[in-house]
Design a protein around this motif. Structure first.
Motif, PDB file in Angstrom:
ATOM      1  N   THR A 113       0.820  -1.217   0.000  1.00 45.54           N
ATOM      2  CA  THR A 113       0.000   0.000   0.000  1.00 45.54           C
ATOM      3  C   THR A 113       0.850   1.261   0.000  1.00 45.54           C
ATOM      4  OG1 THR A 113      -0.105  -0.051   2.418  1.00 45.54           O
ATOM      5  CG2 THR A 113      -1.885  -1.158   1.211  1.00 45.54           C
ATOM      6  N   VAL A 114       2.177   1.109   0.083  1.00 44.80           N
ATOM      7  CA  VAL A 114       3.049   2.288   0.169  1.00 44.80           C
ATOM      8  C   VAL A 114       4.132   2.307  -0.903  1.00 44.80           C
ATOM      9  CG1 VAL A 114       2.653   2.585   2.639  1.00 44.80           C
ATOM     10  CG2 VAL A 114       4.547   1.148   1.864  1.00 44.80           C
ATOM     11  N   SER A 115       4.228   1.246  -1.724  1.00 44.37           N
ATOM     12  CA  SER A 115       5.239   1.210  -2.778  1.00 44.37           C
ATOM     13  C   SER A 115       4.726   0.330  -3.903  1.00 44.37           C
ATOM     14  CB  SER A 115       6.569   0.667  -2.242  1.00 44.37           C
ATOM     15  OG  SER A 115       6.489  -0.728  -2.033  1.00 44.37           O
ATOM     16  N   ASP A 116       5.565   0.145  -4.934  1.00 49.13           N
ATOM     17  CA  ASP A 116       5.171  -0.713  -6.047  1.00 49.13           C
ATOM     18  C   ASP A 116       5.695  -2.135  -5.878  1.00 49.13           C
ATOM     19  OD1 ASP A 116       7.839  -0.194  -6.413  1.00 49.13           O
ATOM     20  OD2 ASP A 116       7.679   0.363  -8.525  1.00 49.13           O
ATOM     21  N   ALA A 117       6.158  -2.486  -4.694  1.00 45.58           N
ATOM     22  CA  ALA A 117       6.681  -3.827  -4.430  1.00 45.58           C
ATOM     23  C   ALA A 117       5.569  -4.750  -3.948  1.00 45.58           C
ATOM     24  CB  ALA A 117       7.792  -3.765  -3.390  1.00 45.58           C
ATOM     25  N   ALA A 118       5.820  -6.053  -4.065  1.00 44.22           N
ATOM     26  CA  ALA A 118       4.897  -7.051  -3.539  1.00 44.22           C
ATOM     27  C   ALA A 118       5.274  -7.385  -2.100  1.00 44.22           C
ATOM     28  CB  ALA A 118       4.942  -8.311  -4.398  1.00 44.22           C
ATOM     29  N   VAL A 119       4.276  -7.782  -1.319  1.00 44.99           N
ATOM     30  CA  VAL A 119       4.481  -8.139   0.079  1.00 44.99           C
ATOM     31  C   VAL A 119       4.185  -9.631   0.239  1.00 44.99           C
ATOM     32  CG1 VAL A 119       3.730  -7.746   2.453  1.00 44.99           C
ATOM     33  CG2 VAL A 119       3.828  -5.828   0.839  1.00 44.99           C
ATOM     34  N   PRO A 120       5.145 -10.448   0.693  1.00 45.27           N
ATOM     35  CA  PRO A 120       4.902 -11.885   0.856  1.00 45.27           C
ATOM     36  C   PRO A 120       3.853 -12.167   1.937  1.00 45.27           C
ATOM     37  CG  PRO A 120       7.251 -11.433   0.761  1.00 45.27           C
ATOM     38  CD  PRO A 120       6.568 -10.115   0.917  1.00 45.27           C
ATOM     39  N   VAL A 121       2.970 -13.124   1.632  1.00 46.11           N
ATOM     40  CA  VAL A 121       1.888 -13.484   2.543  1.00 46.11           C
ATOM     41  C   VAL A 121       1.837 -15.003   2.686  1.00 46.11           C
ATOM     42  CG1 VAL A 121      -0.596 -13.324   3.017  1.00 46.11           C
ATOM     43  CG2 VAL A 121       0.557 -11.481   1.766  1.00 46.11           C
ATOM     44  N   LEU A 122       1.587 -15.469   3.899  1.00 48.58           N
ATOM     45  CA  LEU A 122       1.321 -16.879   4.163  1.00 48.58           C
ATOM     46  C   LEU A 122      -0.112 -17.015   4.648  1.00 48.58           C
ATOM     47  CD1 LEU A 122       4.539 -17.969   6.120  1.00 48.58           C
ATOM     48  CD2 LEU A 122       4.101 -18.171   3.668  1.00 48.58           C
ATOM     49  N   TRP A 123      -0.846 -17.964   4.058  1.00 50.97           N
ATOM     50  CA  TRP A 123      -2.183 -18.296   4.531  1.00 50.97           C
ATOM     51  C   TRP A 123      -2.099 -19.655   5.223  1.00 50.97           C
ATOM     52  CZ3 TRP A 123      -1.449 -15.471   0.147  1.00 50.97           C
ATOM     53  CH2 TRP A 123      -2.263 -14.354  -0.073  1.00 50.97           C
ATOM     54  N   THR A 124      -2.389 -19.700   6.506  1.00 54.26           N
ATOM     55  CA  THR A 124      -2.366 -20.945   7.260  1.00 54.26           C
ATOM     56  C   THR A 124      -3.797 -21.310   7.619  1.00 54.26           C
ATOM     57  OG1 THR A 124      -0.183 -20.389   8.150  1.00 54.26           O
ATOM     58  CG2 THR A 124      -1.425 -22.133   9.267  1.00 54.26           C
TER      59      THR A 124
END
Length: 337
Positions: free
Chosen positions: A66-77
């Motif tokens: 939400t603050v840059s053009d990068a992706a943020v890694p997410v884990l769904w458990t």
């Protein structure tokens, strides 16, 4: 900057079901249920992608920052998302793949160390995860990771430091060090559980690399190769845009057309395939090897845009543009027969 929204991290919302008629006399009726994958609080599901699964109810991917053009890694458990803060030191991280052990393959550059290329992230679904860097062999640099298999082998693409030409790098659990695959047949795009590498040359040709030998995959025209599993290769050929024909190779010397297949984008160890029916822009559908099973249900007013991923538990992930990732599950056994 993306608009911040609050997302309640509760159970996945059920959107609908569809019943598929038996594809063959042996196939059983399968009820496919579609669910929306929720995003971490403060992020938009429309900007999330699922790129790996452990086939035990947990999965991994990214969401746009939400603050840059990068992706943020997410884990769904078990369906519940968390931001993988252990990877916050990465520049433009990508979650590439995941195996049944819950090991996640990450590609990117670590700012604190300057290390670039392939990393293994373990234990993230059960607590604070650990990160392992895979160093490049002497004289080579890793550009980006491409695949992870069940025994923990890792595939990546890189280049020589001497003249910068492209190579494929394979970290095999059966080898003392990384293997360099340097061939005009192409670069590595997928990795089977026995260590076989799918090579593609960017000009519609594919090959298999096995124990140092390169075997061409027979194709009469330009072919988009999407993956391989348990010795089976999938892809499609354009007929007359947008019409296309998806294909299955169980032997690199010959292919078989997939019934009503437009695209074949992901395959699991049981031969379950997800893609588009009849054309590149056809409805989302599922097959068992070359046998058509069913169209996959979608939320009202939406259209799947691909990015399919099939887990070994029969769960299928996909995306709807502007809506976000979806998860399909089968309540019957027909899809895995």
């Amino acid at each position: 900057m993306h608009r911040r929204i609050g997302v309640v991290a509760t159970a996945i919302i059920t959107l609908g079901t569809i019943t598929a008629l038996p594809a063959t006399a042996e196939a059983k009726t399968c009820d496919w249920q579609v669910s929306k994958v929720i995003a971490p609080a403060g992020y938009e599901a429309a900007h999330a992608w699922i790129t790996g699964t452990d086939s035990h109810g947990s999965y991994s991917g990214t969401v746009d920052s939400t603050v840059s053009d990068a992706a943020v890694p997410v884990l769904w458990t078990n369906g519940q998302p968390r931001i993988a803060d252990e990877l916050s030191d990465f520049t433009y991280p990508q979650v590439v793949d995941e195996n049944s052990a819950g090991t996640v393959l990450v590609s990117g550059t670590q700012r604190g160390t300057g290390r670039r290329g392939a990393f293994l992230f373990t234990g993230g679904h059960s607590g604070h995860g650990a990160l392992t860097y895979l160093p490049s062999p002497a004289g080579y640099e890793t550009d980006y990771a491409t695949a992870l298999n069940e025994r923990g082998d890792v595939l990546a693409n890189g280049h020589t430091m001497k003249d910068n030409h492209a190579v494929t790098l394979l970290w095999s659990t059966l080898a003392a060090g990384p293997i360099v695959i340097d061939t005009p047949a192409g670069e590595g795009s997928d990795l089977d559980d026995d260590g076989t590498v799918l090579l593609t040359d960017g000009h519609g040709h594919g090959s298999l690399w096995r124990h140092g030998q390169v075997v061409p995959i027979a194709s009469e025209t330009y072919t988009n190769f999407h993956g391989m599993r348990d010795g089976k290769v999938i892809g499609e050929q354009t007929v007359a845009w947008p019409d296309s024909q998806s294909l299955l190779w169980t032997d690199p010397a010959t292919s078989r057309p997939i019934d009503h297949g437009g695209t074949a984008q992901s395959i699991n160890a049981h031969g379950l395939i997800a893609g588009n029916r009849d054309a590149y822009d056809g409805p989302a559908a599922v097959w068992s090897d070359t046998t058509y099973l069913a169209d996959l249900p979608l939320p009202a007013g939406t259209r799947a845009d691909g990015s399919y991923l099939v887990g070994d538990d029969g769960t299928i992930f996909g995306r709807v543009s502007g809506y976000g990732p979806l998860r399909w599950t089968c309540t019957g056994t027909g899809a895995r027969s």
